[in-house]
Write a protein that holds these residues in place. Structure first.
Motif, PDB file in Angstrom:
ATOM      1  N   PRO A  43     133.248 -42.235  20.622  1.00 13.53           N
ATOM      2  CA  PRO A  43     132.084 -41.763  19.870  1.00 13.53           C
ATOM      3  C   PRO A  43     132.040 -42.354  18.465  1.00 13.53           C
ATOM      4  O   PRO A  43     133.074 -42.618  17.861  1.00 13.53           O
ATOM      5  N   LYS A  44     130.834 -42.536  17.950  1.00  3.81           N
ATOM      6  CA  LYS A  44     130.655 -43.084  16.604  1.00  3.81           C
ATOM      7  C   LYS A  44     129.970 -42.109  15.655  1.00  3.81           C
ATOM      8  O   LYS A  44     129.874 -42.383  14.464  1.00  3.81           O
ATOM      9  N   THR A  45     129.466 -41.002  16.190  1.00  3.34           N
ATOM     10  CA  THR A  45     128.836 -39.998  15.342  1.00  3.34           C
ATOM     11  C   THR A  45     129.432 -38.636  15.653  1.00  3.34           C
ATOM     12  O   THR A  45     130.042 -38.428  16.714  1.00  3.34           O
ATOM     13  N   ARG A  46     129.240 -37.693  14.741  1.00  2.00           N
ATOM     14  CA  ARG A  46     129.724 -36.335  14.979  1.00  2.00           C
ATOM     15  C   ARG A  46     129.109 -35.756  16.249  1.00  2.00           C
ATOM     16  O   ARG A  46     129.793 -35.095  17.046  1.00  2.00           O
ATOM     17  N   GLU A  47     127.826 -35.984  16.432  1.00  2.48           N
ATOM     18  CA  GLU A  47     127.139 -35.434  17.603  1.00  2.48           C
ATOM     19  C   GLU A  47     127.758 -35.981  18.882  1.00  2.48           C
ATOM     20  O   GLU A  47     128.018 -35.227  19.835  1.00  2.48           O
ATOM     21  N   GLU A  48     127.999 -37.279  18.923  1.00  4.60           N
ATOM     22  CA  GLU A  48     128.634 -37.879  20.094  1.00  4.60           C
ATOM     23  C   GLU A  48     130.058 -37.354  20.274  1.00  4.60           C
ATOM     24  O   GLU A  48     130.526 -37.166  21.414  1.00  4.60           O
ATOM     25  N   TRP A  49     130.749 -37.113  19.171  1.00  3.73           N
ATOM     26  CA  TRP A  49     132.135 -36.630  19.215  1.00  3.73           C
ATOM     27  C   TRP A  49     132.197 -35.237  19.839  1.00  3.73           C
ATOM     28  O   TRP A  49     133.047 -34.969  20.699  1.00  3.73           O
ATOM     29  N   ILE A  50     131.306 -34.362  19.426  1.00  5.67           N
ATOM     30  CA  ILE A  50     131.278 -33.009  19.988  1.00  5.67           C
ATOM     31  C   ILE A  50     130.921 -33.057  21.467  1.00  5.67           C
ATOM     32  O   ILE A  50     131.539 -32.381  22.305  1.00  5.67           O
ATOM     33  N   ALA A  51     129.924 -33.881  21.812  1.00  4.45           N
ATOM     34  CA  ALA A  51     129.520 -34.000  23.219  1.00  4.45           C
ATOM     35  C   ALA A  51     130.676 -34.524  24.069  1.00  4.45           C
ATOM     36  O   ALA A  51     130.913 -34.032  25.186  1.00  4.45           O
ATOM     37  N   ALA A  52     131.410 -35.502  23.548  1.00  2.58           N
ATOM     38  CA  ALA A  52     132.559 -36.021  24.281  1.00  2.58           C
ATOM     39  C   ALA A  52     133.635 -34.958  24.422  1.00  2.58           C
ATOM     40  O   ALA A  52     134.236 -34.787  25.494  1.00  2.58           O
ATOM     41  N   GLY A  53     133.875 -34.211  23.347  1.00  2.00           N
ATOM     42  CA  GLY A  53     134.880 -33.159  23.393  1.00  2.00           C
ATOM     43  C   GLY A  53     134.567 -32.100  24.434  1.00  2.00           C
ATOM     44  O   GLY A  53     135.466 -31.585  25.108  1.00  2.00           O
ATOM     45  N   GLU A  54     133.301 -31.782  24.584  1.00  2.00           N
ATOM     46  CA  GLU A  54     132.894 -30.790  25.585  1.00  2.00           C
ATOM     47  C   GLU A  54     133.152 -31.303  26.998  1.00  2.00           C
ATOM     48  O   GLU A  54     133.559 -30.546  27.887  1.00  2.00           O
ATOM     49  N   LYS A  55     132.912 -32.587  27.228  1.00  2.00           N
ATOM     50  CA  LYS A  55     133.191 -33.176  28.542  1.00  2.00           C
ATOM     51  C   LYS A  55     134.694 -33.221  28.822  1.00  2.00           C
ATOM     52  O   LYS A  55     135.135 -33.062  29.958  1.00  2.00           O
ATOM     53  N   LEU A  56     135.455 -33.468  27.782  1.00  2.00           N
ATOM     54  CA  LEU A  56     136.904 -33.627  27.931  1.00  2.00           C
ATOM     55  C   LEU A  56     137.631 -32.294  28.058  1.00  2.00           C
ATOM     56  O   LEU A  56     138.721 -32.227  28.640  1.00  2.00           O
ATOM     57  N   ASN A  57     137.032 -31.241  27.523  1.00  2.00           N
ATOM     58  CA  ASN A  57     137.693 -29.934  27.456  1.00  2.00           C
ATOM     59  C   ASN A  57     137.495 -29.141  28.750  1.00  2.00           C
ATOM     60  O   ASN A  57     136.886 -28.079  28.764  1.00  2.00           O
ATOM     61  N   ARG A  58     138.016 -29.680  29.841  1.00  2.00           N
ATOM     62  CA  ARG A  58     137.894 -29.031  31.150  1.00  2.00           C
ATOM     63  C   ARG A  58     138.949 -29.591  32.088  1.00  2.00           C
ATOM     64  O   ARG A  58     139.691 -30.513  31.742  1.00  2.00           O
ATOM     65  N   ASP A  59     139.017 -29.013  33.272  1.00  2.00           N
ATOM     66  CA  ASP A  59     139.956 -29.468  34.305  1.00  2.00           C
ATOM     67  C   ASP A  59     141.407 -29.454  33.820  1.00  2.00           C
ATOM     68  O   ASP A  59     142.212 -30.337  34.139  1.00  2.00           O
ATOM     69  N   GLY A  60     141.727 -28.444  32.992  1.00  2.91           N
ATOM     70  CA  GLY A  60     143.094 -28.295  32.514  1.00  2.91           C
ATOM     71  C   GLY A  60     143.432 -29.141  31.311  1.00  2.91           C
ATOM     72  O   GLY A  60     144.579 -29.132  30.854  1.00  2.91           O
ATOM     73  N   ASN A  61     142.459 -29.875  30.798  1.00  8.40           N
ATOM     74  CA  ASN A  61     142.695 -30.720  29.622  1.00  8.40           C
ATOM     75  C   ASN A  61     142.088 -30.093  28.367  1.00  8.40           C
ATOM     76  O   ASN A  61     141.113 -29.344  28.445  1.00  8.40           O
ATOM     77  N   GLN A  62     142.672 -30.409  27.244  1.00 12.01           N
ATOM     78  CA  GLN A  62     142.101 -30.010  25.962  1.00 12.01           C
ATOM     79  C   GLN A  62     141.254 -31.168  25.427  1.00 12.01           C
ATOM     80  O   GLN A  62     141.731 -32.300  25.352  1.00 12.01           O
ATOM     81  N   GLY A  63     140.026 -30.869  25.030  1.00 16.14           N
ATOM     82  CA  GLY A  63     139.167 -31.916  24.506  1.00 16.14           C
ATOM     83  C   GLY A  63     139.741 -32.542  23.249  1.00 16.14           C
ATOM     84  O   GLY A  63     139.649 -33.751  23.030  1.00 16.14           O
TER      85      GLY A  63
END
Length: 417
Positions: A165-185
């Motif tokens: 991600p290059k922006t805060r908005e993209e960073w949060i969106a990526a974190g939400e995708k990553l924060n699942r399936d037993g993983n921490q975003g």
């Protein structure tokens, strides 16, 4: 004040440790000895050997003596040297330490040299600004280190995230995708106040403001509150503790477990992670902390070192020449390639090469800042009311009320109250 980020960065990237309280000197062929205090682990013995041999060949009347100092207790030791009769000729200090030494009246004014010989208009702000007190340049920037995002490439790929991600908005969106399936975003401890400072600076705020020579805490400004709001949003995308900093437990240990997508740290932390979990070797990536827009990375705290020259040094002029050499393009290039630091000028980023972590760090350094340039800021960090403020907000406290209380405490410490 010793910068924790720099202490961590140095410990991680140093390839050869230097013996504490020891020294390195040449054979003593010159008629003048320039004594230089350097901090433990700042540079390798190989760098010192190379610099000394070259410098003494070009300056045959000078012997260089490097004495290695421990970070612990260095403040009182430097203050004593500035007041005594046996000061070294050059001292390496943490960039945010310069103000407390300058207020003693014991530092040489290096403004002319910085403008005439060293290209001060191109220095990294996070190193240059703390070295300048009331328009006088006392500290010459030497090297820098700052935080980046270290990420697990496999977890990003599994979440379908192809580019960082290059922006805060993209960073949060990526974190939400990553924060699942037993993983921490993202693993972000609740009291990582250097990271918070960057978010506050992005919003146009600061930790403390100066008004007519008086300092006061500024956590309660609308800009600072927005920075804390973003920190809370990001921190919620993982299971980081709300009541501890990044060392309790060490975030590298947590990341090494393999189920954390991101941490915010100096690039050198990757080597510790890989030591703890060799299966992650080659699977770690780096990117600058994202900014509010894609035009520039987010603001970061710049840890690093400046070089100062005591007024009462025996070899003041010769010491200044050594400082000018260490800060020159030739030796900045050697230092960066040897130690994986960020050079003192953004224009020298080209010498870094293709080392991914250092490239990301240098990109972030262009938006680097330092803590408030008050001689009393060390007292604030010693007690650090910012940490419990962050915990209180993350645990549901009213941000404005908690910020007001923390700011009042900061003001009292900055004004001696």
């Amino acid at each position: 004040m010793k910068n924790r980020i720099l202490a961590g960065a140095v410990a991680l990237v140093s390839s050869v440790a230097l013996g504490g309280c020891g020294y390195f000197s040449d054979s003593g062929s010159g008629d003048r000895t320039v004594t230089v205090w350097l901090m433990k682990d700042s540079v390798s013995q190989g760098f010192l050997d190379k610099f000394t041999e070259s410098y003494e060949e070009e300056h045959p009347s000078v012997d260089l003596e490097f004495k290695i100092q421990e970070w612990s207790g260095i403040g009182p030791k430097v203050m004593s040297a500035l007041k005594g009769d046996d000061a070294p000729d050059v001292i390496e200090v943490g960039n945010t330490q310069v103000a407390q030494y300058a207020v003693s009246g014991g530092l040489r004014d290096l403004t002319l040299e910085s403008m005439r010989d060293l290209g001060s208009d191109d220095w990294i702000p996070g190193l240059a600004q703390p070295g300048s007190i009331n328009g006088v340049q006392y500290g010459i920037p030497w090297y820098a280190a700052n935080r980046v995002v270290i990420y697990n490439k496999d977890i990003f790929e599994q979440a379908g995230i192809k580019t960082p991600p290059k922006t805060r908005e993209e960073w949060i969106a990526a974190g939400e995708k990553l924060n699942r399936d037993g993983n921490q975003g993202i693993y972000l401890a609740g009291q990582n106040w250097y990271v918070l400072a960057g978010f506050i600076w992005d919003e146009g705020g600061d930790l403390a403001d100066e008004n007519g020579g008086d300092w006061e805490g500024a956590l309660g400004t609308p800009e600072a509150l927005k920075g804390m709001e973003f920190y809370k949003e990001l921190q919620a995308l993982g299971d980081g503790p709300t009541d501890a900093d990044e060392e309790k437990p060490p975030q590298t240990d947590v990341f090494a477990r393999g189920n954390v997508a991101q941490i915010i740290s100096v690039p050198g932390a990757a080597s510790l992670i890989e030591q703890k979990n060799p299966e992650l070797k080659g699977k770690l990536g780096y990117f600058p902390i994202p900014g509010k827009t894609a035009k520039a990375p987010g603001s970061v705290f710049t840890g690093g070192s400046d070089l100062i020259v005591p007024k009462n040094a025996d070899q003041r002029s010769a010491g200044i020449e050594v400082v000018k050499a260490l800060a020159s393009e030739k030796w900045q290039t050697e230092l960066v390639r040897t130690m994986s630091y960020v050079p003192n000028k953004p224009s020298l980023a080209r010498v870094i090469g293709d080392e991914e972590g250092t490239v990301a760090m240098a990109a972030g350094a262009t938006e680097g800042r330092a803590t408030p340039n008050s001689p009393q800021w060390a007292a604030v960090e010693a007690e650090n009311p910012i940490k419990p403020y962050m915990t209180a907000v993350l645990q549901g406290g009213d941000p404005a009320e908690e910020a007001k209380a923390a700011s009042e405490r900061i003001t009292a410490m900055l004004t001696g109250g």
